[in-house]
Design an enzyme around this catalytic site. Structure first.
Site, mmCIF file in Angstrom:
data_model
loop_
_atom_site.group_PDB
_atom_site.id
_atom_site.type_symbol
_atom_site.label_atom_id
_atom_site.label_comp_id
_atom_site.label_asym_id
_atom_site.label_seq_id
_atom_site.Cartn_x
_atom_site.Cartn_y
_atom_site.Cartn_z
ATOM 1 N N ARG A 143 16.211 6.221 46.889
ATOM 2 C CA ARG A 143 16.706 5.291 47.912
ATOM 3 C C ARG A 143 15.702 5.094 49.036
ATOM 4 N NH1 ARG A 143 23.000 6.473 48.769
ATOM 5 N NH2 ARG A 143 22.214 8.155 50.058
ATOM 6 N N LYS A 195 30.965 8.500 43.640
ATOM 7 C CA LYS A 195 32.407 8.704 43.801
ATOM 8 C C LYS A 195 33.033 7.685 44.749
ATOM 9 C CE LYS A 195 33.465 12.577 45.799
ATOM 10 N NZ LYS A 195 34.235 12.416 47.052
ATOM 11 N N ARG A 227 37.868 20.812 48.920
ATOM 12 C CA ARG A 227 36.456 21.049 48.627
ATOM 13 C C ARG A 227 36.191 22.519 48.325
ATOM 14 N NH1 ARG A 227 34.161 16.999 52.581
ATOM 15 N NH2 ARG A 227 33.229 15.488 51.190
ATOM 16 N N ARG A 276 15.540 8.208 54.051
ATOM 17 C CA ARG A 276 16.341 8.979 55.009
ATOM 18 C C ARG A 276 16.124 10.471 54.744
ATOM 19 N NH1 ARG A 276 21.215 5.924 53.292
ATOM 20 N NH2 ARG A 276 21.472 4.123 54.634
ATOM 21 N N ARG A 301 22.312 20.296 48.869
ATOM 22 C CA ARG A 301 23.711 19.824 48.904
ATOM 23 C C ARG A 301 24.384 20.035 47.553
ATOM 24 N NH1 ARG A 301 23.045 13.908 50.528
ATOM 25 N NH2 ARG A 301 25.313 13.782 50.599
#
Ligand SMILES: [Zn+2]
Length: 215
Positions: A127, A13, A88, A160, A171
């Site tokens: 990642r 996004k 949100r 991470r 999440r």
């Protein structure tokens, strides 16, 4: 063009919001940025927000609404904006309605960027970062020349904590519970345009531009 842009973490996004605002020549109003900006400028509402942040608390919706109102009242947002990060939750929809009402404007579109959970987990979960210089790699789409090692400095790459699969799924669960109902509410108002966020960024951006024609 006054837009709200929503989507789950890891859907791309941020990148698309920047491209969209560049092409529309309107400001990218991200709630994280305006919170930092408000606190830095030290406006009355910025100082209020800082009290919560300094106390380690969430900034209440009403205060966020006032910060958004302050930002959207600036001249560069007069002809449009892309609002990113708010609302949100369903409760925040009415806060935003109130803000826009005070400014005497209405939303033109709400874009929601969607991708299957598995794809998001693959994107974020792959990642790797260099703890030395912060360079970001991806095991599939942007691998280092030799596996697990930074191209520039040879340091061992790490994942991470935020990119761990169970954290990503958590999440996404929060997003599904709190933010998906926001998309449904805007769909009922006939404002929602759902954009397929899979594939390469150029293809996604093309779909966004097509989405501007819809509704
Ligand atoms: Zn490095």
């Amino acid at each position: 063009m006054r837009l709200v842009f929503i989507g789950p973490p890891g859907v791309g996004k941020g990148t698309q919001a920047v491209r969209l605002t560049d092409s529309l020549r309107v400001p990218h109003v991200s709630t994280g940025d305006i919170l930092r900006q408000g606190m830095r400028e030290g406006t009355a509402v910025g100082r209020k927000a800082r009290e919560f942040v300094d106390a380690g608390k969430l900034v209440p919706d009403e205060v966020m609404g006032d910060l958004i109102a302050e930002r959207l009242a600036k001249p560069d947002a007069r002809d449009g904006f892309v609002l990113d990060g708010f609302p949100r939750t369903v409760a925040q929809i009415s806060i935003l309605d109130d803000v826009l009402g005070r400014l005497g404007v209405v939303l033109d579109r709400v874009f929601v960027l969607v991708a299957p959970e598995q794809e998001i987990v693959r994107r974020l979960g792959g990642r790797r970062v260099c703890p030395q210089n912060g360079e970001v790699y991806h095991v599939e789409s942007h691998p280092p020349k030799s596996p697990g090692v930074c191209d520039s400095c040879g340091t061992a790459l790490i994942q991470r904590p935020d990119d761990a699969e169970e954290v990503i799924r958590e999440r996404l669960g929060v997003y599904a519970e709190l933010t998906e109902p926001v998309a449904s509410a805007y769909a009922e108002r006939g404002l929602l345009v759902e954009i397929d966020g899979t594939g390469d960024p150029d293809a996604v951006f093309e779909r966004l531009q097509q989405g501007l024609e819809e509704v």
